[in-house]
Design a protein around this motif. Sequence first.
Motif, PDB file in Angstrom:
ATOM      1  N   ALA A  36       0.856  -1.188   0.000  1.00  0.00           N
ATOM      2  CA  ALA A  36       0.000   0.000   0.000  1.00  0.00           C
ATOM      3  C   ALA A  36       0.887   1.231   0.000  1.00  0.00           C
ATOM      4  O   ALA A  36       1.925   1.257   0.653  1.00  0.00           O
ATOM      5  CB  ALA A  36      -0.930   0.024   1.209  1.00  0.00           C
ATOM      6  N   GLY A  37       0.476   2.263  -0.733  1.00  0.00           N
ATOM      7  CA  GLY A  37       1.221   3.502  -0.774  1.00  0.00           C
ATOM      8  C   GLY A  37       2.252   3.509  -1.885  1.00  0.00           C
ATOM      9  O   GLY A  37       2.289   2.586  -2.719  1.00  0.00           O
ATOM     10  N   GLY A  46       4.481  19.581   8.470  1.00  0.00           N
ATOM     11  CA  GLY A  46       5.233  18.858   7.450  1.00  0.00           C
ATOM     12  C   GLY A  46       4.330  17.851   6.762  1.00  0.00           C
ATOM     13  O   GLY A  46       3.110  17.847   6.949  1.00  0.00           O
ATOM     14  N   TYR A  47       4.948  17.013   5.933  1.00  0.00           N
ATOM     15  CA  TYR A  47       4.246  15.898   5.310  1.00  0.00           C
ATOM     16  C   TYR A  47       4.739  14.598   5.936  1.00  0.00           C
ATOM     17  O   TYR A  47       5.925  14.464   6.265  1.00  0.00           O
ATOM     18  CB  TYR A  47       4.534  15.837   3.816  1.00  0.00           C
ATOM     19  CG  TYR A  47       3.957  16.958   2.995  1.00  0.00           C
ATOM     20  CD1 TYR A  47       2.619  17.337   3.106  1.00  0.00           C
ATOM     21  CD2 TYR A  47       4.749  17.649   2.075  1.00  0.00           C
ATOM     22  CE1 TYR A  47       2.089  18.353   2.331  1.00  0.00           C
ATOM     23  CE2 TYR A  47       4.226  18.667   1.289  1.00  0.00           C
ATOM     24  CZ  TYR A  47       2.902  19.021   1.419  1.00  0.00           C
ATOM     25  OH  TYR A  47       2.379  20.031   0.656  1.00  0.00           O
ATOM     26  N   ALA A  48       3.839  13.634   6.082  1.00  0.00           N
ATOM     27  CA  ALA A  48       4.212  12.284   6.499  1.00  0.00           C
ATOM     28  C   ALA A  48       3.953  11.351   5.319  1.00  0.00           C
ATOM     29  O   ALA A  48       2.813  11.247   4.852  1.00  0.00           O
ATOM     30  CB  ALA A  48       3.408  11.845   7.712  1.00  0.00           C
ATOM     31  N   VAL A  49       4.992  10.719   4.830  1.00  0.00           N
ATOM     32  CA  VAL A  49       4.872   9.776   3.719  1.00  0.00           C
ATOM     33  C   VAL A  49       4.713   8.380   4.314  1.00  0.00           C
ATOM     34  O   VAL A  49       5.565   7.926   5.081  1.00  0.00           O
ATOM     35  CB  VAL A  49       6.107   9.834   2.800  1.00  0.00           C
ATOM     36  CG1 VAL A  49       5.913   8.916   1.597  1.00  0.00           C
ATOM     37  CG2 VAL A  49       6.364  11.266   2.340  1.00  0.00           C
ATOM     38  N   LEU A  50       3.604   7.703   3.973  1.00  0.00           N
ATOM     39  CA  LEU A  50       3.290   6.378   4.520  1.00  0.00           C
ATOM     40  C   LEU A  50       3.247   5.356   3.409  1.00  0.00           C
ATOM     41  O   LEU A  50       2.741   5.635   2.313  1.00  0.00           O
ATOM     42  CB  LEU A  50       1.939   6.377   5.237  1.00  0.00           C
ATOM     43  CG  LEU A  50       1.899   6.818   6.705  1.00  0.00           C
ATOM     44  CD1 LEU A  50       2.190   8.310   6.838  1.00  0.00           C
ATOM     45  CD2 LEU A  50       0.554   6.488   7.335  1.00  0.00           C
ATOM     46  N   TRP A  51       3.773   4.183   3.683  1.00  0.00           N
ATOM     47  CA  TRP A  51       3.611   3.028   2.804  1.00  0.00           C
ATOM     48  C   TRP A  51       3.747   1.759   3.635  1.00  0.00           C
ATOM     49  O   TRP A  51       4.206   1.791   4.769  1.00  0.00           O
ATOM     50  CB  TRP A  51       4.604   3.054   1.647  1.00  0.00           C
ATOM     51  CG  TRP A  51       6.044   2.780   1.990  1.00  0.00           C
ATOM     52  CD1 TRP A  51       6.729   1.610   1.819  1.00  0.00           C
ATOM     53  CD2 TRP A  51       7.007   3.725   2.532  1.00  0.00           C
ATOM     54  NE1 TRP A  51       8.036   1.755   2.222  1.00  0.00           N
ATOM     55  CE2 TRP A  51       8.245   3.036   2.656  1.00  0.00           C
ATOM     56  CE3 TRP A  51       6.944   5.057   2.920  1.00  0.00           C
ATOM     57  CZ2 TRP A  51       9.387   3.643   3.146  1.00  0.00           C
ATOM     58  CZ3 TRP A  51       8.092   5.663   3.415  1.00  0.00           C
ATOM     59  CH2 TRP A  51       9.287   4.960   3.529  1.00  0.00           C
ATOM     60  N   ALA A  52       3.318   0.648   3.063  1.00  0.00           N
ATOM     61  CA  ALA A  52       3.354  -0.629   3.782  1.00  0.00           C
ATOM     62  C   ALA A  52       4.025  -1.679   2.918  1.00  0.00           C
ATOM     63  O   ALA A  52       3.948  -1.637   1.676  1.00  0.00           O
ATOM     64  CB  ALA A  52       1.948  -1.073   4.163  1.00  0.00           C
ATOM     65  N   THR A  53       4.654  -2.647   3.570  1.00  0.00           N
ATOM     66  CA  THR A  53       5.335  -3.729   2.870  1.00  0.00           C
ATOM     67  C   THR A  53       4.860  -5.083   3.372  1.00  0.00           C
ATOM     68  O   THR A  53       4.253  -5.187   4.441  1.00  0.00           O
ATOM     69  CB  THR A  53       6.865  -3.620   3.049  1.00  0.00           C
ATOM     70  OG1 THR A  53       7.171  -3.450   4.438  1.00  0.00           O
ATOM     71  CG2 THR A  53       7.429  -2.451   2.268  1.00  0.00           C
TER      72      THR A  53
END
Length: 396
Positions: A36-37, A46-53
């Motif tokens: 995801a992401g 700020g920005y928070a960049v999220l992804w999943a593995t």
Amino acid sequence: MNARIEKLLALAGSFALDYVTPNGYVRLPGAPVITAGPAVFEVGDGYAVLWATSVKGSGWLTYTFEGKDYTVYDAASGNIRTNDTVHVVKVPKAHLDGNAYRVHSQTVLFKFGYTALKGAVVSSGWRKFRGYHGQEEIRILSISDVHGHKEEMYAACRALCPERADLLLLGGDITNTDLVAKAQMVKDIIGAASMLSRGRYPVVYVRGNHETRGEFAASLKRYFPTDTGELYFTFQYGPISAVAIDVGEDKADDHIEYSGLVDFEAYRQQEYRWLRQLQPEQAEGVQYRLALSHFPSLSDHFGMDWSAELRRLGTQLQLSGHTHDLVLTEKDAPNGPGYPVLEDGGIGKDGVFIASRITLRGGSAHVYAVNHNGAVKMDDTLPLSASDINTNHPAC
């Protein structure tokens, strides 16, 4: 022995190896997969960049800003996190606006005191992030109350051209059911954010009451590192100044549904104190003052008049959900909060999903809403009067 294993894993590519231990065989994972992401969330400062593995390990973000190459890790107090499948990297807004970035993850099976067992690396493609770029017209794609009806939600959003949006608002109750497991956050929240924004413009997540429930709910804020440390915050996007309210639960703490395991009364009091100490944003160029809240009705939210505070801050429009209905309350409506409120639809009792697009231009808001069958359900232009800012607190 550990160095040899690490070397073998680095050469493993996408297949797995068997590692013999005193207790038998352990299947070692090969290359991780991004499940995801990435999605870029607005968190205020700020920005928070999220992804999943697919497997736990490390995560980092790379980009170039003003001629310098940056590598920013998902880390805490100097330690790179390796025990999670969800990765969060926070960066300054100026570093991403108009820039390209990539995310990366590496499998870390074990992290010992003096060595680690690491595997393959996976990287995303380059994502060109727009951010605010001086445009006169700002399009906000607003969805809430999905509750598992993702196919219908995506169908409605496709009619609103998500690729042309400037902001995505996830207005609460995005998850299928309550937040029992992290997988629901990954699939429903990060997944929806990524599918609609493609990681190319900011996403604002406002928690709904169903996302306060379940075993994982107490861990949710760890993945959204706002400037307050909580799931309520303020942010600015070009000419927009916004207050994101976290409404908490919709019933008193002693309700039987909560099993005596919530303390939202104290949380609401804390948030209300924060709201009362906010000052109107006076930054040059601010033209639109928005409030974002899952609940539309805040004039008597557990005995506190949150709407009065939002009026003090000059709120011109509130975007909400929760009612599973598409409703636009005008500024001068009887018993209204004194500013317009849009309830953006979501999944209705008839199984039809409605999504909304709010276009801000020239001091007006154009609301265009469609259902998942493509039928237009609202097409109204709403003049936003100059904000009536009052630095004094209303009477309690």
